[in-house]
Motif scaffolding. Structure first.
Motif, mmCIF file in Angstrom:
data_model
loop_
_atom_site.group_PDB
_atom_site.id
_atom_site.type_symbol
_atom_site.label_atom_id
_atom_site.label_comp_id
_atom_site.label_asym_id
_atom_site.label_seq_id
_atom_site.Cartn_x
_atom_site.Cartn_y
_atom_site.Cartn_z
ATOM 1 N N GLU A 108 0.882 -1.166 -0.123
ATOM 2 C CA GLU A 108 0.111 -0.003 -0.097
ATOM 3 C C GLU A 108 1.069 1.242 0.064
ATOM 4 O O GLU A 108 2.007 1.288 0.722
ATOM 5 C CB GLU A 108 -0.842 0.116 1.243
ATOM 6 C CG GLU A 108 -1.972 -1.048 1.160
ATOM 7 C CD GLU A 108 -3.244 -0.847 0.338
ATOM 8 O OE1 GLU A 108 -3.208 0.454 -0.180
ATOM 9 O OE2 GLU A 108 -3.617 -1.768 -0.198
ATOM 10 N N GLY A 110 2.022 5.212 0.712
ATOM 11 C CA GLY A 110 2.171 5.774 2.063
ATOM 12 C C GLY A 110 3.042 6.702 2.010
ATOM 13 O O GLY A 110 4.109 6.709 1.266
ATOM 14 N N ARG A 111 3.271 7.388 3.203
ATOM 15 C CA ARG A 111 4.481 8.338 3.395
ATOM 16 C C ARG A 111 5.343 7.622 4.374
ATOM 17 O O ARG A 111 5.076 6.949 5.409
ATOM 18 C CB ARG A 111 3.783 9.663 4.307
ATOM 19 C CG ARG A 111 4.936 10.562 4.543
ATOM 20 C CD ARG A 111 4.053 11.871 5.183
ATOM 21 N NE ARG A 111 5.019 12.869 5.812
ATOM 22 C CZ ARG A 111 5.573 13.019 6.873
ATOM 23 N NH1 ARG A 111 5.511 12.047 7.529
ATOM 24 N NH2 ARG A 111 6.462 13.783 7.013
ATOM 25 N N ASN A 134 -0.835 5.658 5.980
ATOM 26 C CA ASN A 134 -1.796 6.016 5.091
ATOM 27 C C ASN A 134 -3.150 6.261 5.694
ATOM 28 O O ASN A 134 -3.804 5.382 6.462
ATOM 29 C CB ASN A 134 -1.780 4.707 4.187
ATOM 30 C CG ASN A 134 -2.604 4.860 3.094
ATOM 31 O OD1 ASN A 134 -3.839 5.456 3.041
ATOM 32 N ND2 ASN A 134 -2.209 4.286 1.772
ATOM 33 N N LEU A 260 2.069 -1.739 6.071
ATOM 34 C CA LEU A 260 2.777 -0.542 6.207
ATOM 35 C C LEU A 260 4.068 -0.532 6.892
ATOM 36 O O LEU A 260 5.015 0.411 6.792
ATOM 37 C CB LEU A 260 1.766 0.648 6.750
ATOM 38 C CG LEU A 260 0.444 1.078 5.872
ATOM 39 C CD1 LEU A 260 -0.235 2.071 6.671
ATOM 40 C CD2 LEU A 260 0.951 1.613 4.642
ATOM 41 N N SER A 280 7.014 10.071 -0.075
ATOM 42 C CA SER A 280 5.662 9.415 -0.571
ATOM 43 C C SER A 280 5.796 8.544 -1.504
ATOM 44 O O SER A 280 6.379 8.632 -2.483
ATOM 45 C CB SER A 280 4.392 10.472 -0.979
ATOM 46 O OG SER A 280 4.126 11.474 -0.215
#
Length: 444
Positions: A108, A110-111, A134, A260, A280
């Protein structure tokens, strides 16, 4: 007087005339050009010498073959034509790579919130490497949890309602059975009384009709209860399946939430990590890779000319640390990039000690089986002739004649000879750039 004067005068005139005549003759002799001789002894000697030099040069030119060239034998490289075991192979450059490489991808997006380890670190299986955040994924988890909660409540309410309905229908069935038993007793009494002519026909028929009515009503109630129970079972199963799907969906989303946090899937070397805090990362983006440290393979870059002759299972070898080690092709990548394709080779008999990741090796890849053949050493002659002809020395080693030949297979040391040469003949294998198209070389 007259005579003496004339006599004295004449001798002077004659003498003067003779003197003048002698002077004119002498003067005329001095004015005439004296012709010189053309063929002096000196000129004759020089002319003879020049004629001899010209004749010698003409003889020398006429006595030498115009297709021959004198060369220094010390500057040539010669080799014999031999017959013996021949193995066709090519030598290509290979790179030592980890046998197994596990890539780290962002399931996924995300940052990047935290990076726990640095690139080049040895990591154990399960070690956290970095963590992403996220917000959309977290919101999706909350929504799925709410949907699951609503569906579970719906299932509970449905079960309660169905339970109450079932109890109500059973109560009705109990009541009907009670009435049915009473109707049966009444009918039996009316039947006996009617036979004894103690009751009217109407009472008898009423008792009989009531019994039949209650019997059919009981049957309908039982069937309704059965159908309702079946419907309730189906409805509950559907609700349970819906809840199971919601739970599975929620588990997947929670798993994605757990993903994550990127962890090491195996024990090895974190050879690459492409992530900085605050960056990101989209879903599916490559974050790094982990290499198994104690197992290697060799990836060879091979010229596209041999793509049809390379396949899995072919043997190879290379020299390392004073020894020769075997390889075998396990996988061929047919995609051609910049005139080359790649093949992965593994060690069937174990790796040599001291081999390191990224090391470059000269790999020999066999293109056929070992067989006896007539062969000639490789050399610079091939650049000039393309293998179509070669200079062959005479038995005395004094001259070399140009001869048409045909070559076949090759390896890094020899060419296979198909036509034009015999075993034991000596050939010139060095460069032919200075020989032009001469038919014969004279060795000096």
């Amino acid at each position: 007087m007259t005579d003496s004067s004339n006599g004295d005068k004449d001798p002077k005139g004659l003498v003067g005339m003779f003197t003048e005549e002698r002077q004119r003759e002498q003067h005329g002799t001095m004015d005439r050009q004296i012709e010189k001789k053309r063929f002096t002894p000196r000129r004759i000697a020089l002319g003879g010498l020049a004629a001899a030099v010209i004749a010698f040069g003409a003889y020398a030119l006429l006595s030498v073959n115009p297709s021959s060239l004198n060369v220094e034998a010390g500057k040539l490289t010669t080799a014999p034509v031999t017959y013996g075991p021949f193995l066709e192979y090519i030598v290509e450059q290979g790179e030592v790579m980890p046998l197994r490489t596990i890539y780290l991808d962002a399931v996924e997006g995300g940052r990047v919130e935290e990076v726990y380890v640095e690139q080049g670190t040895h990591v154990e299986e399960g070690t956290p490497i970095l963590r992403l955040s996220n917000a959309n994924l977290q919101l999706s988890v909350m929504q799925r949890e709410a949907e699951l909660f609503r569906e579970v409540n719906r299932l509970r309410e449905t079960r309660v309602t169905m339970g109450q309905r079932r109890l109500s229908m059973r109560a009705s069935l109990v009541e009907l059975e009670y009435q049915l038993r009473q109707a049966e007793r009444e009918y039996e009494r009316q039947d006996e009384m009617f036979k004894a002519d103690l009751t009217s026909r109407m009472d008898y028929d009423d008792a009989k009709d009531n019994l039949e009515y209650l019997t059919r009503k009981r049957d309908v109630t039982v069937e309704t209860l059965r159908q309702d129970s079946l419907f309730q079972t189906i409805q509950i199963r559907q609700l349970e399946e819906s809840i199971d799907r919601l739970r599975l969906n929620l588990e997947v989303i929670k798993q994605n939430e757990e993903n994550l946090t990127i962890r090491a899937p195996i024990t090895g070397l974190l050879s690459s990590l492409i992530a900085e805090v605050g960056e990101s990362k989209p879903g599916g983006d490559r974050l790094g890779q982990i290499d198994v440290e104690d197992e290697f393979k060799v990836r060879a870059a091979i010229d596209e000319h041999y793509i049809a002759r390379i396949r899995s299972g072919q043997a190879g070898s290379f020299d390392f640390a004073g020894g020769t080690y075997n390889l075998v092709i396990r996988r061929v990548y047919p995609e051609v990039i910049e005139g080359q394709f790649e093949a992965d080779m593994e060690f069937p008999e174990g790796m040599p000690d001291g081999l390191r990741r990224g090391q470059t090796l000269q790999v020999r890849i066999a293109l056929g089986e070992l067989a006896d053949a007539l062969q000639v050493p490789r050399g610079g002659f091939y650049q000039k002739t393309g293998g179509r002809w070669i200079y062959v020395l005479d038995p005395a080693g004094e001259t070399a004649a140009r001869r048409q030949i045909r070559l076949g297979r090759q390896n890094s040391q020899f060419f296979e000879v198909l036509e034009g040469l015999e075993e034991g003949e000596q050939v010139i294998t060095s460069m032919y750039d200075n020989f032009g198209d001469m038919e014969q070389l004279v060795l000096k």
